[in-house]
Design a protein around this motif. Structure first.
Motif, PDB file in Angstrom:
ATOM      1  N   ALA A  26      31.552  58.249  42.996  1.00  0.00           N
ATOM      2  CA  ALA A  26      32.307  58.560  44.152  1.00  0.00           C
ATOM      3  C   ALA A  26      33.154  57.249  44.496  1.00  0.00           C
ATOM      4  CB  ALA A  26      31.671  59.132  45.428  1.00  0.00           C
ATOM      5  N   GLY A  27      32.918  56.265  43.816  1.00  0.00           N
ATOM      6  CA  GLY A  27      33.491  54.935  44.206  1.00  0.00           C
ATOM      7  C   GLY A  27      32.913  54.033  45.148  1.00  0.00           C
ATOM      8  N   LYS A  28      31.753  54.400  45.792  1.00  0.00           N
ATOM      9  CA  LYS A  28      31.415  53.825  47.090  1.00  0.00           C
ATOM     10  C   LYS A  28      30.352  52.639  46.316  1.00  0.00           C
ATOM     11  CE  LYS A  28      31.883  57.067  50.513  1.00  0.00           C
ATOM     12  NZ  LYS A  28      31.588  57.906  51.329  1.00  0.00           N
ATOM     13  N   LEU A  29      30.114  51.411  47.169  1.00  0.00           N
ATOM     14  CA  LEU A  29      29.430  50.551  46.674  1.00  0.00           C
ATOM     15  C   LEU A  29      27.857  50.743  47.027  1.00  0.00           C
ATOM     16  CD1 LEU A  29      29.737  46.797  47.144  1.00  0.00           C
ATOM     17  CD2 LEU A  29      27.789  47.837  48.635  1.00  0.00           C
ATOM     18  N   ARG A  30      26.896  50.589  45.969  1.00  0.00           N
ATOM     19  CA  ARG A  30      25.527  50.671  46.233  1.00  0.00           C
ATOM     20  C   ARG A  30      24.906  49.548  45.869  1.00  0.00           C
ATOM     21  NH1 ARG A  30      23.629  55.248  42.905  1.00  0.00           N
ATOM     22  NH2 ARG A  30      24.340  53.898  41.129  1.00  0.00           N
ATOM     23  N   ILE A  58      14.681  50.060  46.364  1.00  0.00           N
ATOM     24  CA  ILE A  58      15.516  50.226  47.700  1.00  0.00           C
ATOM     25  C   ILE A  58      16.821  50.192  47.262  1.00  0.00           C
ATOM     26  CG2 ILE A  58      15.828  49.041  49.711  1.00  0.00           C
ATOM     27  CD1 ILE A  58      12.711  49.568  49.255  1.00  0.00           C
ATOM     28  N   THR A  59      17.407  51.287  47.701  1.00  0.00           N
ATOM     29  CA  THR A  59      18.947  51.711  47.742  1.00  0.00           C
ATOM     30  C   THR A  59      19.520  51.533  48.859  1.00  0.00           C
ATOM     31  OG1 THR A  59      18.435  53.262  45.758  1.00  0.00           O
ATOM     32  CG2 THR A  59      20.459  53.226  46.751  1.00  0.00           C
ATOM     33  N   LEU A  60      20.790  50.751  48.985  1.00  0.00           N
ATOM     34  CA  LEU A  60      21.377  50.603  50.249  1.00  0.00           C
ATOM     35  C   LEU A  60      22.896  51.048  49.945  1.00  0.00           C
ATOM     36  CD1 LEU A  60      20.053  46.951  51.286  1.00  0.00           C
ATOM     37  CD2 LEU A  60      19.312  49.204  52.233  1.00  0.00           C
ATOM     38  N   GLY A  61      23.483  51.861  51.301  1.00  0.00           N
ATOM     39  CA  GLY A  61      24.776  51.948  50.899  1.00  0.00           C
ATOM     40  C   GLY A  61      25.726  51.051  51.218  1.00  0.00           C
ATOM     41  N   PRO A  62      27.212  51.436  51.324  1.00  0.00           N
ATOM     42  CA  PRO A  62      28.110  50.255  51.545  1.00  0.00           C
ATOM     43  C   PRO A  62      27.824  49.131  52.426  1.00  0.00           C
ATOM     44  CG  PRO A  62      29.138  52.576  51.212  1.00  0.00           C
ATOM     45  CD  PRO A  62      27.662  52.770  51.364  1.00  0.00           C
ATOM     46  N   THR A  63      27.664  49.416  53.485  1.00  0.00           N
ATOM     47  CA  THR A  63      27.710  48.509  54.639  1.00  0.00           C
ATOM     48  C   THR A  63      26.594  47.548  54.346  1.00  0.00           C
ATOM     49  OG1 THR A  63      28.921  49.893  55.971  1.00  0.00           O
ATOM     50  CG2 THR A  63      27.663  48.175  57.047  1.00  0.00           C
ATOM     51  N   LEU A  64      25.279  48.034  54.454  1.00  0.00           N
ATOM     52  CA  LEU A  64      24.012  47.243  54.291  1.00  0.00           C
ATOM     53  C   LEU A  64      24.019  46.631  52.914  1.00  0.00           C
ATOM     54  CD1 LEU A  64      21.085  49.347  55.724  1.00  0.00           C
ATOM     55  CD2 LEU A  64      22.283  47.395  56.713  1.00  0.00           C
ATOM     56  N   GLY A  65      24.483  47.502  51.890  1.00  0.00           N
ATOM     57  CA  GLY A  65      24.336  46.824  50.418  1.00  0.00           C
ATOM     58  C   GLY A  65      25.611  45.793  50.226  1.00  0.00           C
ATOM     59  N   GLU A  66      26.458  45.579  50.821  1.00  0.00           N
ATOM     60  CA  GLU A  66      27.286  44.396  50.817  1.00  0.00           C
ATOM     61  C   GLU A  66      26.657  43.141  51.615  1.00  0.00           C
ATOM     62  OE1 GLU A  66      30.091  41.457  51.637  1.00  0.00           O
ATOM     63  OE2 GLU A  66      29.298  42.486  53.107  1.00  0.00           O
ATOM     64  N   ARG A  67      26.029  43.373  52.658  1.00  0.00           N
ATOM     65  CA  ARG A  67      25.384  42.396  53.327  1.00  0.00           C
ATOM     66  C   ARG A  67      23.965  42.036  52.353  1.00  0.00           C
ATOM     67  NH1 ARG A  67      21.603  43.686  57.862  1.00  0.00           N
ATOM     68  NH2 ARG A  67      20.506  41.465  58.292  1.00  0.00           N
ATOM     69  N   ALA A  68      23.288  42.839  51.854  1.00  0.00           N
ATOM     70  CA  ALA A  68      22.137  42.690  51.058  1.00  0.00           C
ATOM     71  C   ALA A  68      22.475  41.567  49.897  1.00  0.00           C
ATOM     72  CB  ALA A  68      21.668  43.822  50.634  1.00  0.00           C
ATOM     73  N   SER A  69      23.740  42.238  49.234  1.00  0.00           N
ATOM     74  CA  SER A  69      24.026  41.373  48.083  1.00  0.00           C
ATOM     75  C   SER A  69      24.207  39.987  48.122  1.00  0.00           C
ATOM     76  CB  SER A  69      25.357  42.040  47.449  1.00  0.00           C
ATOM     77  OG  SER A  69      26.569  41.593  48.453  1.00  0.00           O
ATOM     78  N   ARG A  70      24.509  39.660  49.456  1.00  0.00           N
ATOM     79  CA  ARG A  70      24.694  38.137  49.824  1.00  0.00           C
ATOM     80  C   ARG A  70      23.216  37.398  50.181  1.00  0.00           C
ATOM     81  NH1 ARG A  70      28.710  40.105  53.276  1.00  0.00           N
ATOM     82  NH2 ARG A  70      27.529  39.443  54.916  1.00  0.00           N
ATOM     83  N   ILE A  71      22.316  38.220  50.911  1.00  0.00           N
ATOM     84  CA  ILE A  71      21.582  37.568  51.520  1.00  0.00           C
ATOM     85  C   ILE A  71      20.043  37.878  50.988  1.00  0.00           C
ATOM     86  CG2 ILE A  71      22.464  36.934  53.519  1.00  0.00           C
ATOM     87  CD1 ILE A  71      21.012  39.232  54.901  1.00  0.00           C
ATOM     88  N   VAL A  72      19.820  38.991  50.261  1.00  0.00           N
ATOM     89  CA  VAL A  72      18.635  39.425  49.685  1.00  0.00           C
ATOM     90  C   VAL A  72      18.141  38.929  48.367  1.00  0.00           C
ATOM     91  CG1 VAL A  72      16.924  41.257  49.078  1.00  0.00           C
ATOM     92  CG2 VAL A  72      18.463  41.396  51.236  1.00  0.00           C
ATOM     93  N   LYS A  73      17.435  38.137  48.287  1.00  0.00           N
ATOM     94  CA  LYS A  73      17.313  37.098  46.891  1.00  0.00           C
ATOM     95  C   LYS A  73      15.736  37.401  46.776  1.00  0.00           C
ATOM     96  CE  LYS A  73      21.417  35.664  47.019  1.00  0.00           C
ATOM     97  NZ  LYS A  73      22.532  36.564  46.272  1.00  0.00           N
TER      98      LYS A  73
END
Length: 128
Positions: free
Chosen positions: A18-22, A49-64
């Motif tokens: 659907a074009g949404k970030l995951r 663990i799967t996160l939707g658009p809002t949490l996913g964008e944040r996680a992509s920056r800080i979850v390492k």
């Protein structure tokens, strides 16, 4: 469910049909127990663990990889037939919230960014 565990790899970001970030990352949880002889044993389970658009964008920056993370969410079970015709069953945790408890040593600047976001998030909640 609430899980606390070690992140096994950096967060991967993809797009849904659907074009949404995951965003996804593997999380290891461990249980320690004693066997009949009194030896301490450890069993490790891996969770996707799967996160939707809002949490996913944040996680992509800080979850390492190497971080210790608490994830809140729900379990989703799925099954499908792969290209070889075999039935595949699996599960994932659909995260509704997460918090980094311990940052890995290799992430300079990430801890400060996460703390700033946490403070902003808490300030927004207090205003509501």
């Amino acid at each position: 469910v609430i899980l606390i565990g070690n992140v096994g790899a950096d967060t991967k970001v993809s797009e849904t049909k659907a074009g949404k970030l995951r965003a996804t990352f593997p999380l290891a949880t461990s249980t320690r127990y004693k066997d009949k002889e009194g030896n301490t044993l450890e069993q490790t389970s891996w969770h996707r663990i799967t996160l939707g658009p809002t949490l996913g964008e944040r996680a992509s920056r800080i979850v390492k990889k190497g971080a210790v993370v608490q994830v809140e969410g729900s379990i989703r079970y799925y099954s499908y037939t792969n290209r070889e015709g075999a039935d595949v069953n699996g599960s994932e945790i659909l995260g509704s919230n997460f918090q980094i408890l311990v940052f890995p040593k290799r992430t300079e600047g990430v801890q400060e960014e996460a703390q700033e976001e946490s403070q902003e998030s808490n300030a927004e909640e207090e205003e509501e």
